[in-house]
Design a protein around this motif. Structure first.
Motif, PDB file in Angstrom:
ATOM      1  N   VAL A 194     -10.856  -7.254  -0.953  1.00 42.76           N
ATOM      2  CA  VAL A 194     -11.283  -5.867  -1.124  1.00 42.76           C
ATOM      3  C   VAL A 194     -10.289  -4.926  -0.447  1.00 42.76           C
ATOM      4  O   VAL A 194      -9.770  -3.993  -1.066  1.00 42.76           O
ATOM      5  CB  VAL A 194     -12.715  -5.647  -0.566  1.00 42.76           C
ATOM      6  N   GLY A 195     -10.001  -5.183   0.828  1.00 44.36           N
ATOM      7  CA  GLY A 195      -9.065  -4.339   1.562  1.00 44.36           C
ATOM      8  C   GLY A 195      -7.640  -4.487   1.073  1.00 44.36           C
ATOM      9  O   GLY A 195      -6.904  -3.503   0.939  1.00 44.36           O
ATOM     10  N   ALA A 196      -7.231  -5.721   0.770  1.00 41.38           N
ATOM     11  CA  ALA A 196      -5.868  -5.961   0.306  1.00 41.38           C
ATOM     12  C   ALA A 196      -5.607  -5.242  -1.014  1.00 41.38           C
ATOM     13  O   ALA A 196      -4.555  -4.619  -1.201  1.00 41.38           O
ATOM     14  CB  ALA A 196      -5.621  -7.462   0.157  1.00 41.38           C
ATOM     15  N   GLU A 197      -6.569  -5.297  -1.921  1.00 41.87           N
ATOM     16  CA  GLU A 197      -6.404  -4.625  -3.214  1.00 41.87           C
ATOM     17  C   GLU A 197      -6.377  -3.108  -3.055  1.00 41.87           C
ATOM     18  O   GLU A 197      -5.605  -2.420  -3.721  1.00 41.87           O
ATOM     19  CB  GLU A 197      -7.504  -5.061  -4.171  1.00 41.87           C
ATOM     20  N   ALA A 198      -7.193  -2.584  -2.153  1.00 45.86           N
ATOM     21  CA  ALA A 198      -7.199  -1.140  -1.910  1.00 45.86           C
ATOM     22  C   ALA A 198      -5.849  -0.689  -1.355  1.00 45.86           C
ATOM     23  O   ALA A 198      -5.290   0.325  -1.800  1.00 45.86           O
ATOM     24  CB  ALA A 198      -8.336  -0.767  -0.957  1.00 45.86           C
TER      25      ALA A 198
ATOM     26  N   ALA B 193      -3.139   1.806  -3.129  1.00 47.14           N
ATOM     27  CA  ALA B 193      -2.746   3.025  -2.416  1.00 47.14           C
ATOM     28  C   ALA B 193      -1.230   3.097  -2.199  1.00 47.14           C
ATOM     29  O   ALA B 193      -0.634   4.179  -2.291  1.00 47.14           O
ATOM     30  CB  ALA B 193      -3.472   3.089  -1.063  1.00 47.14           C
ATOM     31  N   LEU B 194      -0.612   1.962  -1.922  1.00 45.32           N
ATOM     32  CA  LEU B 194       0.824   1.949  -1.613  1.00 45.32           C
ATOM     33  C   LEU B 194       1.716   1.763  -2.831  1.00 45.32           C
ATOM     34  O   LEU B 194       2.913   2.041  -2.779  1.00 45.32           O
ATOM     35  CB  LEU B 194       1.117   0.850  -0.590  1.00 45.32           C
TER      36      LEU B 194
ATOM     37  N   ARG C 273       6.677   3.119   1.859  1.00 40.72           N
ATOM     38  CA  ARG C 273       5.694   2.133   2.337  1.00 40.72           C
ATOM     39  C   ARG C 273       5.986   1.754   3.785  1.00 40.72           C
ATOM     40  O   ARG C 273       5.075   1.666   4.613  1.00 40.72           O
ATOM     41  CB  ARG C 273       5.722   0.886   1.460  1.00 40.72           C
ATOM     42  N   THR C 274       7.239   1.504   4.068  1.00 41.13           N
ATOM     43  CA  THR C 274       7.638   1.158   5.436  1.00 41.13           C
ATOM     44  C   THR C 274       7.278   2.284   6.396  1.00 41.13           C
ATOM     45  O   THR C 274       6.775   2.038   7.493  1.00 41.13           O
ATOM     46  CB  THR C 274       9.149   0.845   5.491  1.00 41.13           C
TER      47      THR C 274
END
Length: 139
Positions: free
Chosen positions: A102-106, A110-111, A119-120
């Motif tokens: 869930v968090g990884a996909e969000a 977003a990035l 991103r960095t």
């Protein structure tokens, strides 16, 4: 940022733990440990401690706790039998993958529109915030 951060933390805390993991004693501190093991694969205690920026003894305690619950497995490193390798127990891998996805996909969504440099920058700014907030808290 001061208004956004509490909302982000609140949102992350509301991510439901899958029913398959419901009866376990999982806390937010376990999230990072499980994330590293999920995304990087089986890892040694010292490497986990380095990534989590905590003492190896702290990781050993967390690993011991999660091993007793059957969530993690500890094994010998075939190349160095003195070294312990930690992995997520196969039976719990699907539930942990679903929980952390869930968090990884969000974050991925977003990035995604950002350039690698942007991103960095986002990650560096968030890390700097965490360092400063931690330093202020320690006094």
């Amino acid at each position: 940022m001061l208004r956004l951060m509490p909302r982000m933390v609140s949102t992350a805390k509301r991510i439901k733990i899958p029913a398959a993991l419901d009866g376990f004693d999982l806390a937010p501190r376990h999230l990072s440990l499980l994330s590293y093991l999920l995304f990087d694969g089986p890892t040694g205690v010292n490497a986990l401690a380095e990534r989590l920026e905590v003492a190896p003894a702290t990781v050993s305690l967390m690993v011991g706790d999660l091993s007793r619950q059957g969530i993690l497995e500890r094994g010998e490193d075939p190349s160095d039998r003195r070294r312990t390798i930690v992995s997520i127990a196969e039976a719990h891998l699907p539930a942990i993958r679903a929980w952390l996805a869930v968090g990884a996909e969000a974050w991925h969504r977003a990035l995604e529109p950002l350039t690698p440099r942007e991103r960095t920058l986002v990650v560096d700014v968030m890390a700097a915030y965490e360092r400063e907030a931690s330093a202020t808290r320690r006094g």
